[in-house]
Write a protein that holds these residues in place. Structure first.
Motif, PDB file in Angstrom:
ATOM      1  N   PHE A   1       0.766  -1.123  -0.122  1.00  0.00           N
ATOM      2  CA  PHE A   1       0.238   0.274   0.019  1.00  0.00           C
ATOM      3  C   PHE A   1       0.827   1.179  -0.102  1.00  0.00           C
ATOM      4  N   CYS A   2       0.753   2.267  -0.527  1.00  0.00           N
ATOM      5  CA  CYS A   2       1.277   3.651  -1.060  1.00  0.00           C
ATOM      6  C   CYS A   2       0.492   4.697  -0.716  1.00  0.00           C
ATOM      7  N   THR A   3       0.182   5.644   0.231  1.00  0.00           N
ATOM      8  CA  THR A   3      -0.459   7.228   0.450  1.00  0.00           C
ATOM      9  C   THR A   3       0.349   8.241  -0.444  1.00  0.00           C
ATOM     10  N   SER A   4      -0.328   8.346  -1.756  1.00  0.00           N
ATOM     11  CA  SER A   4       0.263   8.983  -2.455  1.00  0.00           C
ATOM     12  C   SER A   4      -0.741   9.085  -3.787  1.00  0.00           C
ATOM     13  N   GLU A   5      -1.019  10.137  -4.373  1.00  0.00           N
ATOM     14  CA  GLU A   5      -1.813  10.770  -5.411  1.00  0.00           C
ATOM     15  C   GLU A   5      -0.740  10.513  -6.814  1.00  0.00           C
ATOM     16  N   VAL A   6      -1.794   9.362  -7.643  1.00  0.00           N
ATOM     17  CA  VAL A   6      -0.888   9.470  -8.802  1.00  0.00           C
ATOM     18  C   VAL A   6      -1.673  11.410  -9.776  1.00  0.00           C
ATOM     19  N   LYS A   7      -0.395  11.625 -10.463  1.00  0.00           N
ATOM     20  CA  LYS A   7      -0.860  12.481 -11.109  1.00  0.00           C
ATOM     21  C   LYS A   7      -0.378  12.626 -12.369  1.00  0.00           C
ATOM     22  N   LYS A   8      -0.227  11.114 -13.360  1.00  0.00           N
ATOM     23  CA  LYS A   8      -0.074  11.251 -14.717  1.00  0.00           C
ATOM     24  C   LYS A   8       0.291   9.977 -15.250  1.00  0.00           C
ATOM     25  N   ILE A   9      -0.485   8.776 -15.691  1.00  0.00           N
ATOM     26  CA  ILE A   9       0.374   7.598 -16.315  1.00  0.00           C
ATOM     27  C   ILE A   9       1.089   7.356 -17.494  1.00  0.00           C
ATOM     28  N   ILE A  10       2.496   7.185 -17.108  1.00  0.00           N
ATOM     29  CA  ILE A  10       3.608   7.128 -18.476  1.00  0.00           C
ATOM     30  C   ILE A  10       3.417   6.036 -19.008  1.00  0.00           C
ATOM     31  N   ILE A  11       2.837   6.326 -20.375  1.00  0.00           N
ATOM     32  CA  ILE A  11       2.659   5.977 -21.470  1.00  0.00           C
ATOM     33  C   ILE A  11       3.528   5.930 -22.445  1.00  0.00           C
TER      34      ILE A  11
END
Ligand SMILES: Cc1cc2nc3c(=O)[nH]c(=O)nc-3n(C[C@H](O)[C@H](O)[C@H](O)COP(=O)(O)OP(=O)(O)OC[C@H]3O[C@@H](n4cnc5c(N)ncnc54)[C@H](O)[C@@H]3O)c2cc1C
Length: 416
Positions: free
Chosen positions: A127-137
């Protein structure tokens, strides 16, 4: 940091996806902006969590407005009875209530969320408390995700960020942006299972009045749309309560087409029977004013409003009512009219209708048809259902399928 599968969102679908991806043997990282997983799950069903509906997969599809066929594979692989077996098999006792709604025996939604967290941890999910900003594609393949602090490299990413409803729980619509950035179409979003706004001043005057055993009929552009019997409530802005929330899920074109509602205050009595009942009361209370003569038939805050819509003076003596006036009263008792102009905002909506277009997602795996390694599950998809446990059922079925598919795909690609 690195993981085989990154899951964005530790809500209902994300927790289920994480558990099943890890069970395939994948190294799974479950990221959520909230410290505590399953914040929305913990408030579902008024804190009791109506986690599914004890019915067949086909019945779930009937409770999805619009085209639910996309769900066929996910749902037949993990239908309501398998969901019940899953939770009971892991020690959560369940009970079934009116309308086949399934709840934990403990009446505590925290037990559902805690069990899933426990299962995930036991299976090795990080588990990780973090806000994802972007998916790298890159080159139409997922390479990882970015938070404000770091980049996490992964071959698969499951987006389980939920909709826009109750944003304080964390579901603020980020997933729609991620999907669009990846080239996906997001169909028009709107609040569903939501209270309705009426400009009619009678609603405010009756605020707090709850009606039981009434029927609510909705007309869309003058045509009958739906009719259901149950409970509803007047509020300062319009109407709310179970009947109203259900009806809102069918009103797909609010803002575009005119809507009106009619309340049948005595659905158990046909017009003739109700007329006989009315005559009896008017005779028994012949020397009273109309307002007082109707006291056995209706809640007292409703009487002046009913008389107003029927264009009858409150003080008219019951014995002065003509046949034509009685007919007018009867008509309004069977069809108390309200204008509906909108819904309350997302913050008050149980679910968000619209979302990631399902034709761009493989129904057998939940994988994007546009980007390899990108998966979607839960409310983010263009699927929503009526009340009764069906929305969580969608989250469980799509979450499980996405988890299994992503987990298996990573492992098979790693061994090649
Ligand atoms: C008050 C209420 C009662 C309800 N009761 C019921 C019920 O009894 N039965 C039923 O079937 N349905 C019910 N629902 C609907 C049901 O809760 C949802 O359909 C379901 O929770 C959707 O699950 P999900 O996993 O798609 O999204 P969510 O459960 O909303 O989870 C999304 C998660 O993603 C996280 N997230 C979002 N963006 C990011 C980001 N950028 N980075 C990291 N994390 C992010 C959020 O913090 C959140 O934890 C209810 C809803 C509400 C609001």
């Amino acid at each position: 940091m690195k993981a085989d599968v990154v899951i964005i969102g530790a809500g209902a679908s994300g927790l289920m996806a994480a558990f099943f991806a890890a069970k395939q043997g994948a190294d799974v990282l479950l990221m959520d902006k909230n410290q505590k997983a399953g914040r929305k799950l913990r408030i579902t069903g008024k804190g009791r969590c109506n986690l599914t509906n004890d019915c067949e997969a086909a019945d779930v599809l009937h409770n999805i407005p619009g085209d639910g066929r996309f769900l066929y594979s996910a749902l037949t692989a993990f239908p309501p009875h398998e969901v019940m077996r899953f939770f009971e098999g892991h020690g959560l006792a369940l009970k079934t209530e009116r309308g086949h709604r399934v709840f934990p025996v403990s009446d505590n939604a925290n037990d559902v969320a805690d069990l899933l967290v426990h299962l995930c941890k036991d299976t090795g999910v990080r588990f990780c408390t973090s806000e994802v900003k972007k998916i790298i594609i890159r080159n139409d393949r997922v390479c990882g995700v970015e938070t404000s602090e770091e980049t996490v490299f992964s071959e698969a990413c499951i987006v389980c960020t939920g909709g826009l409803s109750y944003p304080l729980t964390g579901s603020s619509g980020d997933g729609y942006r991620f999907a669009k950035d990846a080239g996906h179409t997001v169909s028009e979003l709107r609040p569903s299972l939501v209270p309705l706004v009426s400009p009619d001043p009678c609603c405010e005057r009756m605020q707090g009045l709850s009606l039981k055993n009434v029927a609510l009929r909705i007309y869309e552009d003058g045509k009958p749309l739906c009719r259901e019997q149950g409970e509803m409530l007047f509020t300062h802005f319009g109407i709310s309560g179970p009947l109203v929330l259900s009806a809102s899920a069918r009103m797909r074109r609010i803002g575009e087409l005119p809507y009106r509602a009619e309340i049948d205050l005595k659905p158990a009595l046909d017009e003739q029977t109700l007329d006989r009942r009315l005559l009896r009361d008017l005779k028994a209370y012949r020397n009273r004013s109309l307002r007082n003569a109707l006291a056995d038939l209706l809640p007292h805050t409703m009487i002046p409003e009913l008389l107003k819509t029927a264009d009858l003076p409150e003080e008219l003596p019951a014995n002065a009512l003509t046949k034509e006036m009685r007919h007018r009263l009867l008509t309004k008792l069977k069809a108390f009219p309200l204008t509906i102009t909108g819904t309350r905002p997302y913050a008050e909506a149980i679910v968000t209708a619209g979302g990631v277009k399902t034709t761009e997602v493989n129904p057998r795996s939940m994988q994007s048809k546009l980007v390899h390694g990108l998966f979607f599950a839960g409310e983010l998809l263009d699927l929503d259902a009526y009340t009764g446990g069906y929305n969580l059922q969608i989250a469980w079925s799509t979450g499980r399928l996405a988890g299994i598919s992503a987990g298996k795909q990573c492992l098979s690609e790693n061994t090649v």
